[in-house]
Scaffold this active site. Structure first.
Site, PDB file in Angstrom:
ATOM      1  CB  ALA A   1      12.027   7.773   0.084  1.00  0.00           C
TER       2      ALA A   1
ATOM      3  N   GLY B   1       8.082   4.266  -0.907  1.00  0.00           N
ATOM      4  CA  GLY B   1       7.195   5.307  -0.393  1.00  0.00           C
ATOM      5  C   GLY B   1       6.041   5.583  -1.344  1.00  0.00           C
TER       6      GLY B   1
ATOM      7  CD  GLU C   1       6.322   2.929   2.852  1.00  0.00           C
ATOM      8  OE1 GLU C   1       7.066   3.796   2.361  1.00  0.00           O
ATOM      9  OE2 GLU C   1       6.589   2.314   3.898  1.00  0.00           O
TER      10      GLU C   1
ATOM     11  CD  GLU D   1      10.585   0.342   0.688  1.00  0.00           C
ATOM     12  OE1 GLU D   1      10.314  -0.778   0.205  1.00  0.00           O
ATOM     13  OE2 GLU D   1       9.746   1.236   0.803  1.00  0.00           O
TER      14      GLU D   1
END
Ligand code: 3H9
Length: 707
Positions: A63, A108, A111, A131
């Site tokens: 992200a 992300g 992911e 994270e």
């Protein structure tokens, strides 16, 4: 379609390319672009499969971390929850989607990759869920899909430690389906053609690796215990465990909702804000306003270290570990042999603990060449002096270096307190002289304070800053004041700790309070580890500079007079057993009470809160003075120094960030109270007073300065 995502075709295979340099973060526009591409692929009868790949040097590093600050401050409505349904849409795409990974697929990014039907990777790629290092947990079903691909134990490890996994291991774990040597896109297209038309596996529907309740219960219990010890005080690791546990107990949809709740709780915590500050701070400190990025660098292909004591030996290991050949000089053979034996022992311990292989140790040792003569230094690109901390000796060494080193060589001193300009004055080339202050143990601690002398050239500064990264260190540029930044602040911190003991607290209460606050060690135990005699000697050297009538701590000097130097003499503030385990020593408590009575220091009960406030706020106050005087470039530089060199807890963001979190007005008022109680040592820093009155923070001060 968004500029950040392109859709193209190689005959019947669609190619989705993300182009959001430098790391293809999932900034606004990227998820939208992927979503549109998937829609188009679904509607294009000519497409049999799709490849999603990152443009530039990496897949997707996660992200966009900058967006988190906007979310928590309410500046944007956009959350990560919109990303979750996109991943499901990718998984539900009517054609197989092959994720082609090079560089890093982090957070992300992983992911996203796991929502593809297949993953192929370059052999040097890495995948991870880091994270937790930002004080959060995966927020787009990473804790739900990863255990389905890699199994519960590995998913737990990856989400809780946050460490990356290499492509080869990712293949063995089932995260990646194939490694592609050579051209990744070409290999991914070939793979896509192989799988086109076949039923495509959806990660979220897989269950075979989710384990049994009995196996899982033991794994989660062990993970919680381990995280409590290794990630003391942090909330994200425990939340990550809860989220992975949800994957084993709930449906994918419910588990994802549970993860989302935990993610938001972590994201809005002070801990995550602090750790995101640290992430950007570590990158910010590399930037020196008046030393532009394009400043030419001096190639450092060989180095030399003067002094094979604890610091010198450690510094030689740092260079060897980075693959740079290094000479190690001592004055006599016995000292050289002792130094080399210690280096060997340190490497052997690392091999024993599995950190290095025997081959790595042998190769590194070959890079360290012992010598008794300065004449061997003629070809060294950089010399680091690490002799005993005394000005006369340092000047003598630099005189020698000036005589033997080639023009253009960097002459660095590892001094922790001495004036770098005075050291430079022993040479005819002060522009080549700089301070490189390593922290003990040098081969372990990440901080490197780079001390800029009056004459240090921009090339020398830029080279040392760049070199620090190569050496695996975080280089922070500081000005030339007594103790530089770290130790100048550490003095008052340890002084307050001693005052507290002398006023009625105990050694273990002071250490305990700061340990509970999150410090790696308490101040008294740290003193014992470093050697109490070091500070004692420095205090004796500088005694003439002390203002008469200002309170000084008494106990530590008296302990030194008794030969209690700390761990090295098995006695200091604590006693030490044969394994160097600290034991509270009632004799010290009794002695301090006696000395306090003789000095007329009133005794009282002291709370844990007061201990923390006095020790941490004195750091903040001194930090503010340093900042105002310009010896640190930014408040964040001070934070990074404390986090990487002094065991300050990451989740508090460093002393200056912590003060911002508490509110500078509150901090200033508490400092004023201490000034009333304890006098001039607590005089508030003018900058702190000013910011408190203006309702500002140190972070805003940095921003206004253009940092
Ligand atoms: C996440 O993904 C949560 C999800 O689960 C939520 C659902 C969506 N964002 O480090 P470098 C910048 S959380 C914004 O010097 P390197 C960095 O600040 C995220 N910016 O390069 C720097 O800027 P500048 C999980 C980022 O080659 C520049 O890029 N992911 C981001 O030494 C170059 O960075 C992570 O935690 C980002 N995500 O190392 C990965 N990443 O030049 C974080 C980097 O202005 N990133 N920047 O100073 C890294 O670990 C390293 O940057 C990486 C490259 C290994 C990728």
């Amino acid at each position: 379609m968004s500029d950040l995502v392109q859709l193209s075709k190689d005959n019947d295979i669609a190619i989705i390319t993300i182009n959001n340099p430098p790391v293809n973060a999932l900034s606004p526009g990227v998820p939208e672009g992927i979503s549109e591409a998937i829609e188009q692929i679904n509607q294009d009868a000519g497409v049999k499969a799709a490849v999603l790949i990152g443009g530039g040097k990496t897949f997707v590093a996660g992200a966009d971390i900058k967006e988190f600050g906007k979310m928590t401050s309410g500046k944007t409505e956009r959350g990560t929850s919109a990303f979750l349904p996109l991943l499901v849409r990718i998984e539900d795409c009517s054609r197989p989607v092959v994720m082609a990974i090079h560089g890093t697929a982090f957070g992300g990014g992983l992911e996203l990759a796991m929502a593809g039907h297949y993953r192929v990777a370059s052999p040097d790629a890495q995948v991870g869920q880091p994270e937790v290092k930002l004080g959060i947990i995966p927020g787009a079903a990473g804790t739900q899909r990863l255990p389905r691909l890699a199994g519960v134990a590995k998913a737990l490890e990856m989400c809780v430690d946050g460490n990356p996994v290499k492509a080869k291991d990712a293949l063995a774990l089932g995260i990646v389906d194939r490694l592609i040597e050579g051209d990744l896109l070409k290999g991914a297209l070939a793979f896509a053609r192989e799988v086109a038309g076949k039923p495509a596996p959806k990660t979220r529907e897989r269950k075979e690796k989710l384990g049994t309740p009995a196996e899982n219960a033991a794994l989660f219990a062990a993970a919680r215990e381990n995280a409590k010890k290794k990630q003391r005080g942090m909330i994200a690791p425990q939340a990550a465990i809860d989220a992975v546990e949800a994957a084993t107990k709930m449906s994918f949809e419910d588990g994802s909702q549970e993860e989302q709740k935990l993610f938001v709780k972590c994201l809005f915590s002070d801990q995550s804000k602090a750790m995101i500050h640290v992430f950007f701070g570590e990158r910010e400190v590399a930037k020196v306003p008046d030393v532009p990025k394009e400043t030419p660098l001096i190639p450092v292909k060989s180095a030399a270290v003067v002094g094979a004591g604890t610091m010198g030996g450690g510094i030689a290991m740092v260079f060897a570990n980075a693959g740079i050949p290094v000479l190690l000089k001592e004055a006599d053979q016995a000292a050289l042999d002792r130094g080399l034996a210690t280096i060997q022992k340190n490497y052997a311990n690392s091999v024993k603990r599995g950190r290095f292989t025997q081959q790595f140790m042998d190769e590194r040792l070959k890079l360290i060449k012992p010598t008794l003569s300065y004449d061997d230094f003629a070809n060294a690109d950089m010399v680091i002096e690490a002799v005993f901390e005394g000005m006369a000796l340092k000047k003598e060494v630099f005189g020698e270096l000036d005589r033997v080193c080639k023009p253009g060589a960097i002459l660095a001193s590892n001094t922790s307190t001495l004036n770098i300009d005075e050291i430079a004055s022993a040479t005819k080339r002060p522009q080549a002289v700089i301070g490189t202050h390593f922290f003990s143990p040098a081969n372990v601690m990440r901080l490197l304070e780079i001390v800029r002398g009056k004459a240090s050239s921009k090339e020398v500064i830029a080279t040392c800053m760049a070199l620090s990264k190569k050496l695996g260190k975080v280089g922070v540029l500081v000005g030339n004041c007594r103790g530089f930044v770290g130790n100048r602040m550490f003095g008052p911190y340890r002084r307050e700790a001693q005052f507290l003991v002398e006023e009625g607290s105990t050694v273990e209460a002071v250490d305990g309070a700061l340990y509970n606050y999150g410090m790696a060690m308490g101040p008294m135990a740290t003193g014992d580890l470093a050697g109490l005699d070091v500070g004692w000697r420095i205090r004796k050297e500088y005694r003439h500079l002390e203002k008469p009538g200002v309170r000084q701590p008494l106990a530590e000097d008296k302990l030194c007079e008794m030969g209690r130097y700390g761990q090295k003499t098995s006695a200091g503030w604590y006693k030490y057993d044969a394994e160097r385990k600290a034991i509270v020593d009632p004799e010290v408590t009794a002695l301090v009470r006696k000395w306090a009575a003789e000095a007329g220091i009133p005794q009282r009960q002291i709370s844990e809160q007061e201990i923390v406030d006095r020790c941490i706020y004195i750091l903040v106050n001194e930090g503010a003075k340093i900042l105002e005087e310009g010896f640190a470039l930014r408040a964040v530089d001070i934070d990074i120094i404390y986090l990487t060199g002094y065991g300050f807890p990451n989740y508090r963001g460093g002393p200056m960030w912590y003060a911002d979190t508490m509110g500078l007005k509150k901090v200033y008022e508490r400092i004023c109270e201490f000034q009333k109680q304890h006098g001039e040592l607590w005089e508030p820093a003018p900058l702190l007073k000013k910011l408190a009155e203006q309702g500002k923070t140190f972070a805003e001060f940095d921003k206004e300065k253009g940092a």
